[in-house]
Design a protein around this motif. Structure first.
Motif, PDB file in Angstrom:
ATOM      1  N   LYS A   1       0.835  -1.203   0.000  1.00  0.00           N
ATOM      2  CA  LYS A   1       0.000   0.000   0.000  1.00  0.00           C
ATOM      3  C   LYS A   1       0.873   1.257   0.000  1.00  0.00           C
TER       4      LYS A   1
ATOM      5  N   ARG B   1       3.987   1.488  -1.090  1.00  0.00           N
ATOM      6  CA  ARG B   1       4.696   1.584  -2.365  1.00  0.00           C
ATOM      7  C   ARG B   1       3.793   2.147  -3.466  1.00  0.00           C
ATOM      8  N   LEU B   2       2.543   1.712  -3.515  1.00  0.00           N
ATOM      9  CA  LEU B   2       1.613   2.220  -4.525  1.00  0.00           C
ATOM     10  C   LEU B   2       1.325   3.702  -4.309  1.00  0.00           C
ATOM     11  N   ARG B   3       1.158   4.076  -3.048  1.00  0.00           N
ATOM     12  CA  ARG B   3       0.895   5.481  -2.744  1.00  0.00           C
ATOM     13  C   ARG B   3       2.099   6.354  -3.100  1.00  0.00           C
ATOM     14  N   LYS B   4       3.297   5.861  -2.824  1.00  0.00           N
ATOM     15  CA  LYS B   4       4.508   6.627  -3.132  1.00  0.00           C
ATOM     16  C   LYS B   4       4.718   6.720  -4.646  1.00  0.00           C
ATOM     17  N   THR B   5       4.411   5.642  -5.372  1.00  0.00           N
ATOM     18  CA  THR B   5       4.522   5.672  -6.832  1.00  0.00           C
ATOM     19  C   THR B   5       3.577   6.705  -7.414  1.00  0.00           C
ATOM     20  N   LYS B   6       2.356   6.751  -6.907  1.00  0.00           N
ATOM     21  CA  LYS B   6       1.380   7.734  -7.377  1.00  0.00           C
ATOM     22  C   LYS B   6       1.884   9.151  -7.104  1.00  0.00           C
ATOM     23  N   TYR B   7       2.446   9.356  -5.927  1.00  0.00           N
ATOM     24  CA  TYR B   7       2.947  10.667  -5.545  1.00  0.00           C
ATOM     25  C   TYR B   7       4.113  11.103  -6.436  1.00  0.00           C
TER      26      TYR B   7
ATOM     27  N   SER C   1       4.893   9.972  -9.510  1.00  0.00           N
ATOM     28  CA  SER C   1       4.718   9.825 -10.955  1.00  0.00           C
ATOM     29  C   SER C   1       4.275  11.112 -11.654  1.00  0.00           C
TER      30      SER C   1
ATOM     31  N   GLN D   1      -1.811   2.771 -14.629  1.00  0.00           N
ATOM     32  CA  GLN D   1      -2.535   3.524 -13.621  1.00  0.00           C
ATOM     33  C   GLN D   1      -1.555   4.475 -12.920  1.00  0.00           C
TER      34      GLN D   1
ATOM     35  N   THR E   1      -0.768   4.572  -9.968  1.00  0.00           N
ATOM     36  CA  THR E   1      -0.007   3.832  -8.960  1.00  0.00           C
ATOM     37  C   THR E   1       1.014   2.892  -9.584  1.00  0.00           C
TER      38      THR E   1
ATOM     39  N   GLU F   1       0.187   0.333 -11.605  1.00  0.00           N
ATOM     40  CA  GLU F   1      -0.429  -0.948 -11.926  1.00  0.00           C
ATOM     41  C   GLU F   1      -0.887  -0.968 -13.376  1.00  0.00           C
TER      42      GLU F   1
END
Length: 132
Positions: A91, A93-99, A101, A121, A123, A125
């Motif tokens: 969770k 890692r996905l949030r940090k990727t979104k931030y 990107s 996406q 995130t 994905e």
């Protein structure tokens, strides 16, 4: 170990007092830092010394846990903790990727305004429409 500050060759008025104050502060910090761990070790020693040779609740608990098979509770606990850790890490890692990107996407658009999206996406994905 940390490099110790050296006094300057020529000291303005009051600088030597400031230097001595700083050195005193550094000594106090070191004493507190290592004194804390020394105090913990001493308290642990005193606790073991007090319990040595006596039947206590701690002794009963250790005996009970020692008789239990590790596979009964140890592996289950390790599995549970691992699953919780993995889900939390994913969770995060996905949030940090979104931030992270958004900035490269904006920079790439500045370089090439006709650039098309990869369809991922925010995130990172895969787009659900691309899955078979």
């Amino acid at each position: 170990m940390e490099e110790q500050p050296q006094p300057p060759k020529e000291l303005p008025e009051g600088a030597f007092k400031l230097y001595l104050l700083e050195r005193g502060y550094n000594i106090i910090v070191l004493l507190l830092r290592y004194g804390f761990f020394l105090g913990l070790a001493y308290i642990g020693y005193l606790s073991l010394k007090e319990l040595a040779g006596k039947a206590t609740i701690a002794d009963i608990a250790f005996t009970f846990l020692g008789k239990q098979a590790v596979s009964n509770w140890g592996y289950n606990l390790a599995l549970f903790v691992s699953i919780i850790w993995a889900l939390t890490e994913r969770k995060l890692r996905l949030r940090k990727t979104k931030y992270l990107s958004e900035r490269p996407k904006n920079l790439e658009k500045q370089i090439d305004p006709n650039r098309t999206s990869s369809g991922l996406q925010p995130t990172g994905e895969t787009n659900p429409e691309d899955k078979p």
